[in-house]
Design a protein around this motif. Structure first.
Motif, PDB file in Angstrom:
ATOM      1  N   GLY A  34       0.805  -1.218   0.000  1.00  0.00           N
ATOM      2  CA  GLY A  34       0.000   0.000   0.000  1.00  0.00           C
ATOM      3  C   GLY A  34       0.841   1.272   0.000  1.00  0.00           C
ATOM      4  N   LEU A  35       2.171   1.126  -0.053  1.00  0.00           N
ATOM      5  CA  LEU A  35       3.040   2.303   0.052  1.00  0.00           C
ATOM      6  C   LEU A  35       3.401   2.869  -1.322  1.00  0.00           C
ATOM      7  CD1 LEU A  35       5.590   1.068   2.751  1.00  0.00           C
ATOM      8  CD2 LEU A  35       3.399   2.207   3.106  1.00  0.00           C
ATOM      9  N   ASN A  36       3.484   4.202  -1.437  1.00  0.00           N
ATOM     10  CA  ASN A  36       3.959   4.809  -2.685  1.00  0.00           C
ATOM     11  C   ASN A  36       5.493   4.854  -2.702  1.00  0.00           C
ATOM     12  OD1 ASN A  36       4.941   7.105  -1.329  1.00  0.00           O
ATOM     13  ND2 ASN A  36       2.950   8.120  -1.456  1.00  0.00           N
ATOM     14  N   ALA A  37       6.046   5.350  -3.800  1.00  0.00           N
ATOM     15  CA  ALA A  37       7.498   5.259  -3.985  1.00  0.00           C
ATOM     16  C   ALA A  37       8.267   5.966  -2.866  1.00  0.00           C
ATOM     17  CB  ALA A  37       7.891   5.854  -5.338  1.00  0.00           C
TER      18      ALA A  37
ATOM     19  N   GLN B 237       8.095   4.035   0.268  1.00  0.00           N
ATOM     20  CA  GLN B 237       8.945   2.846   0.210  1.00  0.00           C
ATOM     21  C   GLN B 237      10.408   3.188   0.444  1.00  0.00           C
ATOM     22  OE1 GLN B 237       8.385  -0.090  -2.697  1.00  0.00           O
ATOM     23  NE2 GLN B 237       6.180  -0.247  -2.347  1.00  0.00           N
ATOM     24  N   ARG B 238      10.830   4.377  -0.080  1.00  0.00           N
ATOM     25  CA  ARG B 238      12.218   4.802   0.140  1.00  0.00           C
ATOM     26  C   ARG B 238      12.476   5.035   1.621  1.00  0.00           C
ATOM     27  NH1 ARG B 238      12.142   7.677  -4.457  1.00  0.00           N
ATOM     28  NH2 ARG B 238      11.220   9.389  -3.306  1.00  0.00           N
ATOM     29  N   GLU B 239      11.537   5.741   2.252  1.00  0.00           N
ATOM     30  CA  GLU B 239      11.643   6.011   3.687  1.00  0.00           C
ATOM     31  C   GLU B 239      11.764   4.699   4.473  1.00  0.00           C
ATOM     32  OE1 GLU B 239      11.697   8.575   5.737  1.00  0.00           O
ATOM     33  OE2 GLU B 239      11.213   7.590   7.632  1.00  0.00           O
ATOM     34  N   LEU B 240      10.898   3.752   4.117  1.00  0.00           N
ATOM     35  CA  LEU B 240      10.905   2.457   4.804  1.00  0.00           C
ATOM     36  C   LEU B 240      12.222   1.732   4.574  1.00  0.00           C
ATOM     37  CD1 LEU B 240       9.278   0.372   6.453  1.00  0.00           C
ATOM     38  CD2 LEU B 240       8.454  -0.566   4.305  1.00  0.00           C
ATOM     39  N   ALA B 241      12.703   1.776   3.319  1.00  0.00           N
ATOM     40  CA  ALA B 241      13.952   1.082   2.992  1.00  0.00           C
ATOM     41  C   ALA B 241      15.109   1.623   3.827  1.00  0.00           C
ATOM     42  CB  ALA B 241      14.262   1.225   1.503  1.00  0.00           C
ATOM     43  N   GLY B 242      15.124   2.951   4.008  1.00  0.00           N
ATOM     44  CA  GLY B 242      16.164   3.572   4.823  1.00  0.00           C
ATOM     45  C   GLY B 242      16.154   3.030   6.242  1.00  0.00           C
ATOM     46  N   ARG B 243      14.965   2.980   6.814  1.00  0.00           N
ATOM     47  CA  ARG B 243      14.876   2.459   8.186  1.00  0.00           C
ATOM     48  C   ARG B 243      15.258   0.993   8.264  1.00  0.00           C
ATOM     49  NH1 ARG B 243       9.594   4.774  11.226  1.00  0.00           N
ATOM     50  NH2 ARG B 243       9.388   6.731  10.110  1.00  0.00           N
ATOM     51  N   MET B 244      14.895   0.254   7.225  1.00  0.00           N
ATOM     52  CA  MET B 244      15.155  -1.182   7.237  1.00  0.00           C
ATOM     53  C   MET B 244      16.646  -1.488   7.207  1.00  0.00           C
ATOM     54  SD  MET B 244      12.578  -2.909   7.744  1.00  0.00           S
ATOM     55  CE  MET B 244      11.812  -1.584   8.680  1.00  0.00           C
ATOM     56  N   GLU B 245      17.417  -0.611   6.527  1.00  0.00           N
ATOM     57  CA  GLU B 245      18.843  -0.868   6.419  1.00  0.00           C
ATOM     58  C   GLU B 245      19.489  -0.974   7.802  1.00  0.00           C
ATOM     59  OE1 GLU B 245      22.383   1.334   4.260  1.00  0.00           O
ATOM     60  OE2 GLU B 245      20.547   1.456   3.071  1.00  0.00           O
ATOM     61  N   LYS B 246      19.128  -0.043   8.676  1.00  0.00           N
ATOM     62  CA  LYS B 246      19.670  -0.069  10.032  1.00  0.00           C
ATOM     63  C   LYS B 246      19.247  -1.346  10.767  1.00  0.00           C
ATOM     64  CE  LYS B 246      20.072   2.883  13.459  1.00  0.00           C
ATOM     65  NZ  LYS B 246      19.764   3.969  14.414  1.00  0.00           N
ATOM     66  N   LYS B 247      17.972  -1.707  10.555  1.00  0.00           N
ATOM     67  CA  LYS B 247      17.477  -2.901  11.224  1.00  0.00           C
ATOM     68  C   LYS B 247      18.179  -4.159  10.728  1.00  0.00           C
ATOM     69  CE  LYS B 247      12.858  -1.418  12.122  1.00  0.00           C
ATOM     70  NZ  LYS B 247      12.655  -1.103  13.545  1.00  0.00           N
ATOM     71  N   GLN B 248      18.482  -4.183   9.417  1.00  0.00           N
ATOM     72  CA  GLN B 248      19.124  -5.369   8.877  1.00  0.00           C
ATOM     73  C   GLN B 248      20.519  -5.554   9.449  1.00  0.00           C
ATOM     74  OE1 GLN B 248      19.090  -5.546   4.632  1.00  0.00           O
ATOM     75  NE2 GLN B 248      17.187  -6.691   4.614  1.00  0.00           N
TER      76      GLN B 248
ATOM     77  N   SER C 138       0.760   8.749   5.813  1.00  0.00           N
ATOM     78  CA  SER C 138       2.030   8.174   5.375  1.00  0.00           C
ATOM     79  C   SER C 138       2.796   7.573   6.551  1.00  0.00           C
ATOM     80  CB  SER C 138       2.892   9.251   4.716  1.00  0.00           C
ATOM     81  OG  SER C 138       3.156   8.950   3.373  1.00  0.00           O
ATOM     82  N   ALA C 139       2.922   8.372   7.592  1.00  0.00           N
ATOM     83  CA  ALA C 139       3.685   7.921   8.763  1.00  0.00           C
ATOM     84  C   ALA C 139       3.077   6.651   9.346  1.00  0.00           C
ATOM     85  CB  ALA C 139       3.739   9.023   9.818  1.00  0.00           C
ATOM     86  N   GLU C 140       1.748   6.604   9.369  1.00  0.00           N
ATOM     87  CA  GLU C 140       1.079   5.425   9.916  1.00  0.00           C
ATOM     88  C   GLU C 140       1.323   4.187   9.051  1.00  0.00           C
ATOM     89  OE1 GLU C 140      -2.747   7.488  12.217  1.00  0.00           O
ATOM     90  OE2 GLU C 140      -2.944   6.667  10.212  1.00  0.00           O
ATOM     91  N   LYS C 141       1.268   4.411   7.723  1.00  0.00           N
ATOM     92  CA  LYS C 141       1.483   3.271   6.837  1.00  0.00           C
ATOM     93  C   LYS C 141       2.896   2.730   6.960  1.00  0.00           C
ATOM     94  CE  LYS C 141      -0.134   4.922   2.865  1.00  0.00           C
ATOM     95  NZ  LYS C 141      -0.485   4.887   1.431  1.00  0.00           N
ATOM     96  N   ILE C 142       3.858   3.666   7.040  1.00  0.00           N
ATOM     97  CA  ILE C 142       5.246   3.224   7.191  1.00  0.00           C
ATOM     98  C   ILE C 142       5.429   2.482   8.505  1.00  0.00           C
ATOM     99  CG2 ILE C 142       7.627   4.007   7.492  1.00  0.00           C
ATOM    100  CD1 ILE C 142       7.017   6.240   5.494  1.00  0.00           C
TER     101      ILE C 142
END
Lengths: 101, 90, 101, 90, 101, 90
Positions: free
Chosen positions: D3-6, D9-20, E14-18
């Motif tokens: 459900g995330l837009n581009a 997804q970038r924001e999420l990917a950034g956070r995930m890198e630290k978690k990985q 957005s923040a919630e979805k992330i």
């Protein structure tokens, strides 16, 4: 578990007060998780012959909470005593080493 | 850690303070759970038996002394390893 | 444990350097906690007949730290070797699978 | 995650890198502790015995191969479950 | 594991979805770590006579994943059933206690 | 916690919501792992045996009831301890 946060600091800021409350809640929650882990292991045999708690298991759980608190109090008193002793000068042989990491 | 300048070190120190508090909490909880698990095995009473209480007190003492000793050896080894360069650091 | 952070990236920013230092401290701290857990289990019998460490327990703890470091070094070397091998082309049968999660 | 837009997804990917990074660290520490616990049982010497060292090497190998296999099966099952819709997602 | 996040909330930010995606990833990752811990304990004997997985160990690991998922599904269904029952009125004897902490 | 004003309490409540979600997740994962470890011991088949499934169902029931009971006692003891002032709080 609030007894662990000995008082005396003057006028904490909002952020500090919230952080302290947060830490206290985390601490209580962590303690409860450990209590659940220990007491279910000690009181619920892993065969699960029936879905309900029987009388013996229920009583065991109640007493387990009581004894877990007792241990918590004893350990806390002991560590505060030693901390006091150390501040007072006559640093005992043990303790403290793990906090300086 | 030696690549940090003074302001960076201050920033890091601030963050570390919170972590140390948490670290202490974890150690304390471990100690309570460990000594409870090892010393309390009788649930025919509601209060600690005196032998259980004695066991808990000795357990705390022994565990703290053990942790202190382990901490000393750990730091020595860590320092020796960093110096020897056996494993290339930064 | 700094050997785990192989070098070579050019000019990290302040935030990156602090984050790296933080990660390193967390890693060392996690390792120490595991060492305490393993070595106290291996060297301190759970009967607690006396409050002091006796000679045998003390020596056991010292050797336990030494062996724990040895294992750490061996595992680290082995994993770096395999990572190198894989980059070099001849990807070994195992490893790596758990990091791609 | 679909459900995330581009930009999200970038924001999420950034956070995930630290978690990985952290995830990898945890796996590594688990491996060290597991192989230490299973292979090192003799404290009459200060250095690893050759049989202990051999055990540690095989333990690491076996554990990595086992984790890899488990990871593959886990992803297959996860994908199958998501597709079958057996358990309604979002 | 997305089935745990029952739907129905309108238009999250957005923040919630992330945050939700982050939580889901953490949950899957935690589950995988537990699966690795349980299945390696159940399928890999701690003697490590050989470095490779043998046939029996491999098959055991595959089945272990399958059964772990089955248990996950059963537990999830059971808890959703009970949650529904409770909302519907006839609150069952157990459950729920641990979430009100 | 009683030293906080209304706005501080709101701030704290917001942070707690995220933590509670995580707490619930941990409890759920613990439950799955615990019942899996205790009930599933046969790997000669790919699917759960009916006796394993029965064991898992009873395990979940018993564990939830046990946790609920422990939670009640825990809160009672916590409240009693805070009141008695046996251990000086804030």
């Amino acid at each position: 578990m609030s007894f662990l946060f000995g008082g005396g600091r003057p006028q904490p800021s909002s952020a500090e007060k919230i952080a302290a409350a947060e830490t206290e809640i985390e601490m209580v929650s962590d303690m409860f998780n450990r209590l659940v882990s220990s007491c279910t292991k000690k009181c619920l045999p892993p065969t699960y012959a029936e879905a309900d708690l029987n009388k013996g298991e229920s009583v065991c759980l109640d007493r387990c909470v009581s004894k877990f608190f007792d241990v918590n109090v004893k350990v806390s008193e002991k560590m505060q005593g030693e901390a006091g002793q150390r501040q007072g000068g006559a640093a005992g042989g043990g303790g403290g080493g793990m906090f300086g990491m | 850690m030696d690549g940090l300048n003074a302001s960076e070190q201050r920033e890091l120190a601030g963050r570390m303070e919170k972590k140390q508090m948490k670290e202490f909490m974890t150690m304390y909880s471990n100690l309570v759970q460990r000594c409870f698990d090892d010393c309390v095995t009788d649930f025919s009473s509601k209060s600690l038996l005196s032998r259980e209480e004695g066991c808990v007190m000795r357990c705390v003492d022994k565990f703290l002394k053990g942790s202190e000793r382990l901490g000393q050896r750990f730091q020595e080894q860590n320092a020796a390893m960093a110096q020897s360069g056996q494993l290339p650091g930064r």
